[in-house]
Structures are given as structure tokens and as C-alpha cells.
Design a protein around this motif. Structure first.
Motif, PDB file in Angstrom:
ATOM      1  N   GLU A  90       1.066  -1.030  -0.233  1.00 43.83           N
ATOM      2  CA  GLU A  90       0.000  -0.419   0.071  1.00 43.83           C
ATOM      3  C   GLU A  90       0.888   1.427  -0.381  1.00 43.83           C
ATOM      4  OE1 GLU A  90      -2.756  -0.656   3.309  1.00 43.83           O
ATOM      5  OE2 GLU A  90      -3.939  -1.241   2.759  1.00 43.83           O
ATOM      6  N   GLU A  91       0.480   2.254  -0.446  1.00 41.45           N
ATOM      7  CA  GLU A  91       1.210   3.188  -0.404  1.00 41.45           C
ATOM      8  C   GLU A  91       0.193   5.303   0.018  1.00 41.45           C
ATOM      9  OE1 GLU A  91       4.726   5.012  -1.657  1.00 41.45           O
ATOM     10  OE2 GLU A  91       3.709   3.513  -2.148  1.00 41.45           O
ATOM     11  N   ARG A  92       0.997   5.621   1.550  1.00 41.58           N
ATOM     12  CA  ARG A  92       0.072   6.373   1.075  1.00 41.58           C
ATOM     13  C   ARG A  92      -0.083   7.887   0.179  1.00 41.58           C
ATOM     14  NH1 ARG A  92       3.144   5.490   5.983  1.00 41.58           N
ATOM     15  NH2 ARG A  92       3.674   7.727   5.655  1.00 41.58           N
ATOM     16  N   ILE A  93      -1.325   8.691   0.542  1.00 40.39           N
ATOM     17  CA  ILE A  93      -1.171   9.811  -0.513  1.00 40.39           C
ATOM     18  C   ILE A  93       0.199  11.215  -0.163  1.00 40.39           C
ATOM     19  CG2 ILE A  93      -2.434  12.363  -0.778  1.00 40.39           C
ATOM     20  CD1 ILE A  93      -4.563  10.622  -0.031  1.00 40.39           C
ATOM     21  N   GLU A 119      -6.960  15.395  -6.747  1.00 43.58           N
ATOM     22  CA  GLU A 119      -8.216  15.198  -7.437  1.00 43.58           C
ATOM     23  C   GLU A 119      -9.525  13.854  -6.965  1.00 43.58           C
ATOM     24  OE1 GLU A 119     -12.479  16.536  -8.750  1.00 43.58           O
ATOM     25  OE2 GLU A 119     -10.145  18.070  -8.240  1.00 43.58           O
ATOM     26  N   ILE A 120      -7.755  12.795  -7.620  1.00 44.68           N
ATOM     27  CA  ILE A 120      -8.401  10.823  -7.102  1.00 44.68           C
ATOM     28  C   ILE A 120      -8.878  11.096  -6.763  1.00 44.68           C
ATOM     29  CG2 ILE A 120      -8.147   8.957  -8.240  1.00 44.68           C
ATOM     30  CD1 ILE A 120      -6.007  10.327 -10.682  1.00 44.68           C
ATOM     31  N   LYS A 121      -7.734  11.343  -5.406  1.00 41.63           N
ATOM     32  CA  LYS A 121      -7.630  11.326  -4.071  1.00 41.63           C
ATOM     33  C   LYS A 121      -9.332  11.446  -3.240  1.00 41.63           C
ATOM     34  CE  LYS A 121      -5.390   8.941  -5.081  1.00 41.63           C
ATOM     35  NZ  LYS A 121      -5.621   7.198  -5.745  1.00 41.63           N
ATOM     36  N   ASN A 122      -9.028  12.628  -3.357  1.00 49.18           N
ATOM     37  CA  ASN A 122     -10.457  13.229  -3.308  1.00 49.18           C
ATOM     38  C   ASN A 122     -11.532  12.788  -3.060  1.00 49.18           C
ATOM     39  OD1 ASN A 122     -11.605  15.585  -1.643  1.00 49.18           O
ATOM     40  ND2 ASN A 122     -12.518  16.287  -3.030  1.00 49.18           N
ATOM     41  N   ARG A 131     -11.351   9.965   5.150  1.00 47.29           N
ATOM     42  CA  ARG A 131     -10.235  11.441   4.606  1.00 47.29           C
ATOM     43  C   ARG A 131      -9.501  10.474   3.922  1.00 47.29           C
ATOM     44  NH1 ARG A 131      -7.116  12.352   8.281  1.00 47.29           N
ATOM     45  NH2 ARG A 131      -7.867  10.492   9.988  1.00 47.29           N
ATOM     46  N   MET A 132      -9.142  12.138   3.048  1.00 51.18           N
ATOM     47  CA  MET A 132      -7.703  11.773   2.437  1.00 51.18           C
ATOM     48  C   MET A 132      -6.270  10.812   2.912  1.00 51.18           C
ATOM     49  SD  MET A 132      -7.610  14.627  -1.344  1.00 51.18           S
ATOM     50  CE  MET A 132      -6.693  16.122  -0.322  1.00 51.18           C
ATOM     51  N   GLU A 133      -6.271  10.802   3.731  1.00 51.92           N
ATOM     52  CA  GLU A 133      -5.267  10.589   4.396  1.00 51.92           C
ATOM     53  C   GLU A 133      -5.408   9.058   4.750  1.00 51.92           C
ATOM     54  OE1 GLU A 133      -6.676  13.404   5.667  1.00 51.92           O
ATOM     55  OE2 GLU A 133      -5.225  14.497   5.348  1.00 51.92           O
ATOM     56  N   PRO A 188     -18.036   4.900  -9.428  1.00 48.82           N
ATOM     57  CA  PRO A 188     -17.932   5.875  -8.234  1.00 48.82           C
ATOM     58  C   PRO A 188     -16.576   7.252  -8.431  1.00 48.82           C
ATOM     59  CG  PRO A 188     -18.399   3.804  -7.471  1.00 48.82           C
ATOM     60  CD  PRO A 188     -17.387   3.481  -9.071  1.00 48.82           C
ATOM     61  N   ALA A 189     -15.652   6.618  -8.336  1.00 45.17           N
ATOM     62  CA  ALA A 189     -14.579   7.708  -7.876  1.00 45.17           C
ATOM     63  C   ALA A 189     -15.034   8.737  -8.671  1.00 45.17           C
ATOM     64  CB  ALA A 189     -13.340   7.343  -8.218  1.00 45.17           C
ATOM     65  N   THR A 190     -15.281   7.915 -10.091  1.00 44.40           N
ATOM     66  CA  THR A 190     -15.333   8.935 -12.279  1.00 44.40           C
ATOM     67  C   THR A 190     -16.520  10.401 -11.621  1.00 44.40           C
ATOM     68  OG1 THR A 190     -14.101   7.281 -13.114  1.00 44.40           O
ATOM     69  CG2 THR A 190     -15.665   8.614 -14.041  1.00 44.40           C
ATOM     70  N   ALA A 191     -17.237   9.724 -11.545  1.00 43.02           N
ATOM     71  CA  ALA A 191     -18.575   9.914 -11.301  1.00 43.02           C
ATOM     72  C   ALA A 191     -18.568  10.859 -10.572  1.00 43.02           C
ATOM     73  CB  ALA A 191     -19.922   9.135 -10.548  1.00 43.02           C
TER      74      ALA A 191
END
Length: 253
Positions: A90-93, A119-122, A131-133, A188-191
Motif C-alpha cells: 500500500e502507498e499513502r497519499i 483530485e482523484i484521492k479526494n 478522509r484522504m489520509e 464511483p470515483a469517476t462520477a
């Protein structure tokens, strides 16, 4: 003013946008060499293909010996890949944004690339209700996205683009696999990303627009326009998946 026109009537994905922009470069090989130096163990190769009368470029992106995959394929195969390669799964933001900040690219490109990545992570955080984190993506999937995003930003800077005019994005139709689930297109993320963007659905089954493609178009576009003028310099970027009719991005100068 140097205006770039982007036709998204057959979708938008990071690799397609990159491949299309590459066709506008005077010295494609020199630019490919530059992109291949972005990350260690990165190999980007261009293939010229013909799909239903459209002749365009497709980019094979290989990171540490593993070829770039679609979102659903990464989710399904990530366990074996990381166990075999000895990577951190896994990789964190913050790790990815620091990595972008340390790349040998201009500060403007770094800023733009980080904004697109976040933008993608949000969007993913909103979809998962966290949360993004707290979003931990597979390292391979994160690197794939970073390569596409940074490559597009580097190419735009190299081409000295000052304005980007895009068509509304064709999202596709039907269903797409997201990890273990099958969900309606758009994913979902694209939407979440395209909420404020002009888009439309089509009868052709398949995911024509990815989260990375949507985020890139959202951040680089100055304005949207349905009908685009004819231009002498054109580039076509073909996607990895073969749809009927084919998915591609067309760019013009």
C-alpha cells in the motif's frame, strides 16, 4: 496564445491523453526518453495501431517489469504482484505527493500534477466516506496514475500550451468491475470527479472515462466546446481495451 483542442467523444483516460499528446511532439523519441527517466524501472513504449479505421498510438507502460493495468485489473491482481516483487503493498497519499515533488520536473508541473493526483484521492475518499489520509492504494495503481498525470503535464509544458478546449466527455455505458464489485458506468470515483463537468452517457458498453482521465481533463481544461475546428496537427491516443467503436482521445493544434 497556443490552444490545444481535446476531443473526448470517445472517452478520456490518462494513457490515451498521453499517447495523443506525444503525437504532437516534433521529436517523439526524445520526449519518450525524457518520460522514461521520470521514475526508476519505468519503461514507456509506443505502438502505432489501427482500430476500425482510426490510426493512433497506444502506450505500453511497464513499472518494475509489470505492465500498467486498468483499475479493476490492478485490484484483482495486486496481492500476487506485490508478494512476488517484494514491494510495499500500500502507498499513502503523502508518500506519492512527496515523490512527485522530488521528480526532475519544473515546479509548475509538480504543482499541477499534485493537484490532479489529489483530485482523484479526494474523490475516492468521498466515495468511501473517509478522509484522504485514510486512503491507501496499491503502489502499482498509484504509480500508474502518477506516470499518466505527470506525463501529460510534462507534455503540455513542452508543447507550450496556454489554453485547452475540450469537448464534453463520453463516459460510456453498461457496467464496470471495481475490485470485487460490478457497478454501473461511470465508476464511483469517476462520477464524483465529473459532477461539475459536461459529460454524457452512450449506448456502447464499457468504461470510456477513467478517474485519472476525468481528473486530468478537469484540471487542464480552460473551457468546453462541443464543436471543434479542423486543425492540421492531430494526434490520436488509443486505450488498452478494445471497444466497438474504439475508445480514443484526439488532440489538435
Amino acid at each position: 496564445m497556443k490552444t490545444l483542442f481535446i476531443d473526448c467523444n470517445r472517452g478520456a483516460a490518462g494513457d490515451m491523453i498521453t499517447a495523443a499528446l506525444l503525437q504532437l511532439c516534433i521529436n517523439k523519441q526524445q520526449m519518450l526518453d525524457k518520460l522514461n527517466k521520470l521514475l526508476p524501472n519505468l519503461v514507456i513504449e509506443e505502438e502505432i495501431l489501427e482500430r476500425e479505421g482510426i490510426i493512433g498510438a497506444h502506450l505500453r507502460v511497464v513499472i518494475a517489469g509489470e505492465e500498467e493495468k486498468s483499475y479493476d485489473e490492478v485490484e484483482a491482481s495486486e496481492y500476487n504482484f506485490f508478494e512476488n516483487k517484494g514491494f510495499v503493498k500500500e502507498e499513502r497519499i503523502d508518500q506519492m505527493t512527496i515523490m512527485i515533488s522530488n521528480l526532475a520536473i519544473s515546479n509548475e508541473v509538480k504543482k499541477q500534477a499534485i493537484e490532479i493526483y489529489l483530485e482523484i484521492k479526494n474523490a475516492e475518499a468521498k466515495v468511501h466516506g473517509c478522509r484522504m489520509e485514510e486512503i491507501h492504494n496499491s503502489r502499482l495503481g498509484s504509480l500508474d496514475a502518477v506516470v499518466d498525470i505527470v506525463s501529460v503535464c510534462v507534455l503540455l509544458e513542452s508543447l507550450a500550451i496556454t489554453e485547452v478546449v475540450s469537448t464534453p466527455i463520453n463516459l460510456g455505458g453498461g457496467f464496470v468491475r471495481c475490485g470485487q464489485w460490478t457497478v454501473p458506468v461511470p465508476a464511483p470515483a469517476t462520477a464524483q470527479i465529473v459532477k461539475t463537468m459536461p459529460t454524457y452517457m452512450s449506448d456502447n458498453p464499457g468504461e470510456l472515462c477513467t478517474p485519472t482521465g476525468a481528473a486530468i481533463i478537469k484540471h487542464i481544461t480552460t473551457r468546453y466546446q462541443n464543436n471543434q475546428p479542423m486543425r492540421n496537427q492531430n494526434g490520436y491516443g488509443l486505450g488498452a481495451k478494445e471497444y466497438h467503436p474504439p475508445g480514443y482521445v484526439k488532440v489538435s493544434l
